[in-house]
Motif scaffolding. Sequence first.
Motif, PDB file in Angstrom:
ATOM      1  N   PHE A 141       0.604  -1.203  -0.108  1.00 58.25           N
ATOM      2  CA  PHE A 141      -0.053  -0.121  -0.059  1.00 58.25           C
ATOM      3  C   PHE A 141       0.764   1.335  -0.050  1.00 58.25           C
ATOM      4  N   ARG A 142       2.017   1.155  -0.061  1.00 56.86           N
ATOM      5  CA  ARG A 142       2.938   2.392   0.035  1.00 56.86           C
ATOM      6  C   ARG A 142       3.632   2.437  -1.486  1.00 56.86           C
ATOM      7  N   MET A 143       3.236   3.589  -1.980  1.00 64.74           N
ATOM      8  CA  MET A 143       3.434   3.573  -3.502  1.00 64.74           C
ATOM      9  C   MET A 143       4.531   4.416  -3.741  1.00 64.74           C
ATOM     10  N   ASP A 144       4.618   5.605  -3.077  1.00 65.18           N
ATOM     11  CA  ASP A 144       5.883   6.529  -3.389  1.00 65.18           C
ATOM     12  C   ASP A 144       6.962   6.467  -2.337  1.00 65.18           C
ATOM     13  N   PHE A 145       8.204   6.706  -2.922  1.00 61.44           N
ATOM     14  CA  PHE A 145       9.400   6.275  -1.902  1.00 61.44           C
ATOM     15  C   PHE A 145      10.340   7.617  -2.358  1.00 61.44           C
TER      16      PHE A 145
END
Length: 271
Positions: A141-145
């Motif tokens: 669910f984490r899409m940006d880094f």
Amino acid sequence: MELIDSFILGLIQGLTEFLPISSSGHLVLGEALLGDSLDKSITFEVVVHFGTLCSIVIYYRKKLADILTSLWQLVKSPSQAKEQYVNDDNVKLSAFILLSMIPAVIVGLTLKDQIENIFLNPVMVSFMLLLTGTILYITRFRMDFPNKIGYGNAIGIGLAQAFAILPGISRSGSTISLGLYLGVKREEVANFSFLMVIPVIAGAMLFEVKDMIELGIPFNDVLGLLVGFLAAFISGYFALKYLIIMLQNKGIHPFAWYCWAVGLIGLYYFW
């Protein structure tokens, strides 16, 4: 120990040390399946851990050479330490690794035996594998880094590494997952996770080597130890390489299904 047992346990150690599926948990379940009579000595533990240590050193040999070169320059010119820290990413990385080790060292020196006495059984390990699977799955669910490794997330990842002292909790899974939750770039958090474990594995081995020297190495065990070392070294190298590629392309959440499956099978079989 039979050669086939040495090979199987070395293979399990190599594959699971770096894949986010818990090497300690798999070794507990593997030993339970092979039988209570399995004689896995402290010497064998040292040898297979040395195999995985060698695999990670070989894989990161260029980066480690750069880090050591930078640290040597720091030793030679301590008066320029501040300037080198600002301009040399390898010096910063070394500081972050040192910081991340603190929680694991504290837990390892104070609570390791108590934790293993409570949790070192197949049923508890199976529950911890279910938890590991959940930790991994949430990363999808984490899409940006957007972030890089810094002091704050370095100590956070170090805490995750200390949490992984629980058998069945994956060290790489928990550290990489937390880094992803914090928005650190995938490849950067993976590389940091594996570089930071080198001194931890080496330090743990030193404690075991002392016991190994006191017990000695029976000549009849040499071939089995060699088989275990090679199995752990080769499988560990390719497991590490595969995980980095998979993390870049898909992330690590697909491993959740495997952890859940093994955890449920473990509960069914050992409960």
